[in-house]
Design an enzyme around this catalytic site. Structure first.
Site, PDB file in Angstrom:
ATOM      1  CB  SER A   1      -0.744  -0.113   1.388  1.00 19.50           C
ATOM      2  OG  SER A   1      -1.572   1.343   1.230  1.00 19.50           O
TER       3      SER A   1
ATOM      4  CG  HIS B   1      -4.039  -1.145  -1.884  1.00 23.16           C
ATOM      5  ND1 HIS B   1      -5.096  -1.784  -2.225  1.00 23.16           N
ATOM      6  CD2 HIS B   1      -4.226  -0.324  -0.853  1.00 23.16           C
ATOM      7  CE1 HIS B   1      -6.151  -1.300  -1.396  1.00 23.16           C
ATOM      8  NE2 HIS B   1      -5.698  -0.489  -0.710  1.00 23.16           N
TER       9      HIS B   1
ATOM     10  CG  ASP C   1      -4.954   3.064   0.657  1.00 17.98           C
ATOM     11  OD1 ASP C   1      -3.994   2.519   1.182  1.00 17.98           O
ATOM     12  OD2 ASP C   1      -6.029   2.265   0.357  1.00 17.98           O
TER      13      ASP C   1
ATOM     14  CG  MET D   1      -7.614   8.097   1.835  1.00 15.74           C
ATOM     15  SD  MET D   1      -6.437   7.857   3.545  1.00 15.74           S
ATOM     16  CE  MET D   1      -6.279   6.207   3.334  1.00 15.74           C
TER      17      MET D   1
ATOM     18  CG  HIS E   1      -9.258   1.039  -1.271  1.00 19.22           C
ATOM     19  ND1 HIS E   1      -8.612   0.865   0.144  1.00 19.22           N
ATOM     20  CD2 HIS E   1     -10.511   1.363  -1.035  1.00 19.22           C
ATOM     21  CE1 HIS E   1      -9.712   0.873   0.876  1.00 19.22           C
ATOM     22  NE2 HIS E   1     -10.865   1.153   0.380  1.00 19.22           N
TER      23      HIS E   1
ATOM     24  CG  MET F   1     -10.854   4.240   1.439  1.00 18.94           C
ATOM     25  SD  MET F   1      -9.414   4.312   2.362  1.00 18.94           S
ATOM     26  CE  MET F   1      -8.096   4.011   0.990  1.00 18.94           C
TER      27      MET F   1
ATOM     28  CG  MET G   1     -11.975  -1.787   4.322  1.00 18.38           C
ATOM     29  SD  MET G   1     -10.278  -1.789   3.588  1.00 18.38           S
ATOM     30  CE  MET G   1      -9.624  -0.534   4.676  1.00 18.38           C
TER      31      MET G   1
ATOM     32  CG  ASP H   1      -6.727  -2.205   2.528  1.00 13.62           C
ATOM     33  OD1 ASP H   1      -7.335  -1.437   1.929  1.00 13.62           O
ATOM     34  OD2 ASP H   1      -5.636  -2.076   3.029  1.00 13.62           O
TER      35      ASP H   1
HETATM   36  C1  DX5 Z   1      -6.528   2.153   5.161  1.00 16.03           C
HETATM   37  C2  DX5 Z   1      -5.827   1.759   3.583  1.00 16.03           C
HETATM   38  C3  DX5 Z   1      -5.026   0.737   3.803  1.00 16.03           C
HETATM   39  C4  DX5 Z   1      -3.797   0.954   4.755  1.00 16.03           C
HETATM   40  C5  DX5 Z   1      -3.065  -0.415   4.877  1.00 16.03           C
HETATM   41  O1  DX5 Z   1      -7.489   2.977   5.096  1.00 16.03           O
HETATM   42  O2  DX5 Z   1      -7.075   1.273   2.956  1.00 16.03           O
HETATM   43  O3  DX5 Z   1      -4.630   0.192   2.384  1.00 16.03           O
HETATM   44  O4  DX5 Z   1      -2.836   1.903   3.752  1.00 16.03           O
HETATM   45  O5  DX5 Z   1      -1.847  -0.016   5.691  1.00 16.03           O
HETATM   46  P1  DX5 Z   1      -1.356  -0.819   6.778  1.00 16.03           P
HETATM   47  O6  DX5 Z   1      -1.002  -2.205   6.309  1.00 16.03           O
HETATM   48  O7  DX5 Z   1      -0.089  -0.131   7.510  1.00 16.03           O
HETATM   49  O8  DX5 Z   1      -2.455  -1.165   7.659  1.00 16.03           O
HETATM   50 ZN    ZN Z   2      -6.391   0.479   1.133  1.00 17.79          ZN
END
Ligand code: DX5
Ligand code: ZN
Length: 212
Positions: A7, A32, A34, A36, A66, A68, A137, A171
């Site tokens: 990630s 991956h 993220d 946000m 991903h 969010m 999640m 995740d």
């Molecule tokens: C959280 C993200 C995850 C996160 C994972 O909202 O969707 O992908 O970055 O990071 P770790 O493995 O450090 O929990």
């Molecule tokens: Zn994620």
């Protein structure tokens, strides 16, 4: 075959390419990303420019985006054009999940749906035939470095029992200590942020996880 998806949120923002290339050399084949919006989750990460930069630099690596975002529909074209290979939206949005998933697939990408820890697996049973991937999640979305919520893992078995045969990705808080347990529930992809980017020996870590 188990997939490890680092990630990128956990990379050092000043040295993303250095940190990512280290993990690709260690054997990761999916990244991956993220995205946000500071609204769906209480954090803001990075945008389509990161996706397109990574796609240009590593065209052979699959980009697992991903979203969010409260309104992912507004940004699907942006991330499709940026070079995402897979786009995952959240079941908890107010938009038309079915229509958005169909749109992602029509664009030739793999479509994913994610559920937060508090959302039952059964909520997404009506969408399973529209999905290539379910993102379970195991932390409240928004931040890396949190502790894995074990109760989330039961959803993996529920999804398999409901007949889902696609990728089930876990995740949040996945690390060397709990990865085998996560896999034993039936996960086929492990998203790893902190555990991967902070690992001293990522090649050994990934190889030991592949051995199951
Ligand atoms: C959280 C993200 C995850 C996160 C994972 O909202 O969707 O992908 O970055 O990071 P770790 O493995 O450090 O929990
Ligand atoms: Zn994620």
């Amino acid at each position: 075959m188990l997939e490890i998806a680092p990630s990128v949120l956990a990379a050092n923002p000043l040295f993303v390419d250095r940190d990512v290339s280290r993990l690709l050399k260690a054997g990761a084949s999916v990244l991956h990303l993220d995205i946000m919006d500071g609204h769906f989750v209480p954090n803001i990460s990075f945008g389509p420019a990161m996706v397109s930069a990574l796609q240009a630099r590593y065209p052979e690596i699959r980009l697992d985006v991903h979203l969010m975002l409260s309104d992912p529909g507004k940004y699907l074209d942006v991330f499709i054009q940026a070079g995402a290979n897979e786009i995952t939206i959240h079941e908890e949005i107010t938009g038309d999940v079915k229509q958005l998933l169909a749109y992602i697939r029509q664009a030739g990408l793999r479509a994913g749906l994610s559920v937060k820890p508090g959302t039952p697996a059964a909520t997404i049973f009506p969408y399973l035939d529209l999905l290539d991937l379910v993102l379970v999640m195991s932390v409240e979305p928004g931040f890396g470095g949190q502790k894995l919520i074990k109760e989330s893992l039961a959803k993996i078995q529920e999804l398999r029992e409901a007949g889902f045969t696609g990728t089930i990705s876990v995740d949040g808080g996945v690390n060397a200590e709990n990865a085998r347990m996560v896999q034993s529930f039936g996960a086929t992809r492990l998203v790893m942020g902190t555990a991967a980017f902070k690992s001293e020996h990522p090649k050994q870590l990934f190889e030991s996880l592949q051995q199951g």
